[in-house]
Design a protein around this motif. Structure first.
Motif, PDB file in Angstrom:
ATOM      1  N   THR A 154       0.958  -1.163   0.118  1.00  0.00           N
ATOM      2  CA  THR A 154      -0.115   0.095  -0.081  1.00  0.00           C
ATOM      3  C   THR A 154       0.746   1.195  -0.135  1.00  0.00           C
ATOM      4  O   THR A 154       1.730   1.270   0.975  1.00  0.00           O
ATOM      5  CB  THR A 154      -1.209  -0.022   1.206  1.00  0.00           C
ATOM      6  N   GLY A 155       0.840   1.959  -1.018  1.00  0.00           N
ATOM      7  CA  GLY A 155       1.532   3.439  -1.300  1.00  0.00           C
ATOM      8  C   GLY A 155       2.321   3.242  -2.571  1.00  0.00           C
ATOM      9  O   GLY A 155       2.874   2.406  -2.945  1.00  0.00           O
ATOM     10  N   GLY A 156       1.837   4.186  -3.538  1.00  0.00           N
ATOM     11  CA  GLY A 156       2.309   4.262  -4.754  1.00  0.00           C
ATOM     12  C   GLY A 156       3.352   5.260  -4.947  1.00  0.00           C
ATOM     13  O   GLY A 156       3.443   5.718  -6.089  1.00  0.00           O
ATOM     14  N   ALA A 158       7.560   6.829  -4.607  1.00  0.00           N
ATOM     15  CA  ALA A 158       8.586   6.184  -4.990  1.00  0.00           C
ATOM     16  C   ALA A 158       9.394   4.951  -4.102  1.00  0.00           C
ATOM     17  O   ALA A 158       9.755   3.955  -4.678  1.00  0.00           O
ATOM     18  CB  ALA A 158       9.710   7.238  -5.121  1.00  0.00           C
ATOM     19  N   GLY A 159       9.011   5.077  -2.925  1.00  0.00           N
ATOM     20  CA  GLY A 159       9.212   3.869  -1.714  1.00  0.00           C
ATOM     21  C   GLY A 159       8.467   2.681  -2.309  1.00  0.00           C
ATOM     22  O   GLY A 159       8.947   1.735  -2.300  1.00  0.00           O
ATOM     23  N   GLY A 160       7.172   2.711  -2.329  1.00  0.00           N
ATOM     24  CA  GLY A 160       6.465   1.676  -2.836  1.00  0.00           C
ATOM     25  C   GLY A 160       6.836   0.959  -3.933  1.00  0.00           C
ATOM     26  O   GLY A 160       6.674  -0.302  -4.104  1.00  0.00           O
ATOM     27  N   LEU A 161       6.928   1.739  -4.919  1.00  0.00           N
ATOM     28  CA  LEU A 161       7.294   1.270  -6.205  1.00  0.00           C
ATOM     29  C   LEU A 161       8.514   0.384  -6.397  1.00  0.00           C
ATOM     30  O   LEU A 161       8.963  -0.635  -6.918  1.00  0.00           O
ATOM     31  CB  LEU A 161       7.367   2.307  -7.308  1.00  0.00           C
ATOM     32  N   GLU A 162       9.693   1.342  -5.555  1.00  0.00           N
ATOM     33  CA  GLU A 162      10.931   0.638  -5.971  1.00  0.00           C
ATOM     34  C   GLU A 162      10.971  -0.602  -4.886  1.00  0.00           C
ATOM     35  O   GLU A 162      11.551  -1.734  -5.238  1.00  0.00           O
ATOM     36  CB  GLU A 162      12.001   1.555  -5.186  1.00  0.00           C
ATOM     37  N   LEU A 163      10.216  -0.673  -3.949  1.00  0.00           N
ATOM     38  CA  LEU A 163      10.078  -2.097  -3.132  1.00  0.00           C
ATOM     39  C   LEU A 163       9.392  -3.080  -3.987  1.00  0.00           C
ATOM     40  O   LEU A 163       9.794  -4.377  -3.803  1.00  0.00           O
ATOM     41  CB  LEU A 163       9.429  -1.782  -1.559  1.00  0.00           C
ATOM     42  N   TRP A 185      -1.394  -0.725  -3.965  1.00  0.00           N
ATOM     43  CA  TRP A 185      -2.758  -0.198  -3.676  1.00  0.00           C
ATOM     44  C   TRP A 185      -2.356   1.200  -3.584  1.00  0.00           C
ATOM     45  O   TRP A 185      -1.509   1.508  -2.593  1.00  0.00           O
ATOM     46  CB  TRP A 185      -3.406  -0.603  -2.429  1.00  0.00           C
ATOM     47  N   GLN A 186      -2.848   1.948  -4.373  1.00  0.00           N
ATOM     48  CA  GLN A 186      -2.587   3.519  -4.238  1.00  0.00           C
ATOM     49  C   GLN A 186      -3.917   4.244  -3.963  1.00  0.00           C
ATOM     50  O   GLN A 186      -4.785   4.215  -4.604  1.00  0.00           O
ATOM     51  CB  GLN A 186      -1.916   3.928  -5.693  1.00  0.00           C
ATOM     52  N   PHE A 252       2.754  -5.104   2.742  1.00  0.00           N
ATOM     53  CA  PHE A 252       3.779  -3.986   3.272  1.00  0.00           C
ATOM     54  C   PHE A 252       2.983  -2.598   3.156  1.00  0.00           C
ATOM     55  O   PHE A 252       2.464  -2.226   2.219  1.00  0.00           O
ATOM     56  CB  PHE A 252       5.075  -3.912   2.177  1.00  0.00           C
ATOM     57  N   LEU A 253       3.391  -1.941   4.093  1.00  0.00           N
ATOM     58  CA  LEU A 253       2.757  -0.472   4.634  1.00  0.00           C
ATOM     59  C   LEU A 253       3.801   0.412   4.007  1.00  0.00           C
ATOM     60  O   LEU A 253       4.825   0.583   4.976  1.00  0.00           O
ATOM     61  CB  LEU A 253       2.192  -0.343   5.899  1.00  0.00           C
TER      62      LEU A 253
END
Length: 380
Positions: A154-156, A158-163, A185-186, A252-253
């Motif tokens: 959850t979270g779109g 830079a951090g969420g995408l790279e993860l 999930w964005q 993952f949050l």
């Protein structure tokens, strides 16, 4: 008597302060670093560590060793309160520390207060807890060898995408026979809303190529634990967003950054989200003997995203101003750059490069990112 300076937190800015202090210490200042971890992670290498490119040692700074080399005291403890009027810091173990002036660089954690059942998720920060959960997850998959595994992020940003890219690459490499479903999930209507349309289109193509699905306008509201199906011994969770529900094996949050809750009772000047408001000199607006850098600080006159690149750039100016303050000299403003090159590793020996409206992806950008990150860590 020497003035007492406390550095609270082992973030990138403070690591650089220690590097410069090692070369140019002030005899008139007694410096102590307080950190709740002895091995502080370098954010630039963490996705690569998740993907298996870097070891734990390569992606973490040994704070006690760095402090010893700089002639600085080190205390492994967690800050829980500050009284800027009485010049007292309260920590979990030792209790109270007196100071003449102080700097904060303790980072941030994902905002999860609006997610019911958030305790079932795995926040991306604090990093040591995330990495422990990630290793446990890999061991669980290895032991149970499920036919299918579903992971939600959850979270779109830079951090969420790279993860997402790096987790997917590692799982595919370790468990090629397992059907893997990685979902992002964005909350908003777009990914990377602070970047260009060209950059977003490039990333959307790469996500589709890697079979990573994206659900836009899908804020995570609820996590519930489910009974595992008969054919799987892996834990299952039910994710809720409005009237939409999905079953996953892990979540993952990586939501927007939130500050330490004890800032609210500190008496320090804060911005609307609870971060410490600082001047261009990195001093608190309300208490000039309190400095802040990295994610915990908001530069009111020059607002910038919560990104590691700015914490790194603040290191030398913070060191200079801490020295100047200790010597009673005028401080100098730090002016952050308006644009910066963003390099996101994709876990497959490539990286995405984003600069203003321009975007690209390739092996050359991974080589550049790897070089920059290794050069940064060489300093310590």
């Amino acid at each position: 008597m020497a003035k007492k300076l406390l550095l609270v937190g082992g973030g990138h800015s403070h690591a650089l302060v220690l590097k410069h202090w090692r070369r140019h210490p002030l005899a008139a200042v007694d410096l102590t670093l307080i950190s709740d971890v002895s091995q502080t992670p370098y954010s630039g290498m963490l996705p690569g560590h998740v993907a298996g490119f870097y070891s734990h040692a390569e992606s973490h700074i040994d704070l006690p060793r760095l402090c010893a080399s700089a002639g600085v005291n080190f205390g492994e403890d967690k800050a829980i309160a500050i009284d800027p009027e009485r010049n007292l810091l309260t920590t979990q173990e030792r209790g109270q520390w007196r100071f003449d002036y102080l700097s904060l660089d303790i980072g941030s954690t994902p905002f999860i207060d609006d997610i019911a059942g958030a305790e079932y998720g795995i926040p991306a920060k604090p990093v040591p807890q995330f990495l422990a959960a990630w290793q446990a997850l890999l061991q669980n998959i290895d032991q149970n060898r499920p036919e299918k595994f579903t992971l939600a992020i959850t979270g779109g940003g830079a951090g969420g995408l790279e993860l997402a890219f790096n987790v997917q690459a590692r799982l595919v490499k370790l468990f090629p026979a397992m059907a893997l479903d990685v979902q992002i999930w964005q909350r908003g209507a777009t990914l990377l809303s602070h970047h260009s349309a060209q950059g977003r289109k490039l990333i959307e193509r790469l996500l589709a190529k890697r079979n990573i699905t994206v659900a836009l306008n899908r804020p995570l509201t609820t996590i519930e634990r489910e009974l595992s199906p008969d054919d799987s011994r892996l834990t299952c969770y039910k994710l809720g967003s409005n009237d939409h529900w999905r079953s996953v094996n892990a979540v993952f949050l990586v939501t927007q950054a939130s500050p330490a809750p004890w800032f609210a009772q500190s008496g320090l000047s804060l911005d609307g989200r609870g971060f410490i408001s600082v001047k261009p000199t990195l001093q608190s607006y309300s208490h000039p003997h309190i400095f802040a850098a990295g994610d915990v600080a908001t530069m009111v006159d020059q607002p910038r995203p919560k990104a590691g690149v700015f914490a790194v750039r603040q290191g030398k100016p913070l060191f200079d101003n801490l020295c100047r303050f200790g010597l009673g000299k005028d401080l100098k403003p730090f002016i952050p750059q308006s644009q910066y090159l963003s390099l996101l590793g994709t876990g497959d020996g490539k990286a995405i490069a984003l600069w203003g409206p321009w975007a690209s992806c390739g092996q050359c950008w991974w080589r550049l990112k790897d070089y920059i990150d290794r050069q940064f860590m060489e300093q310590f």
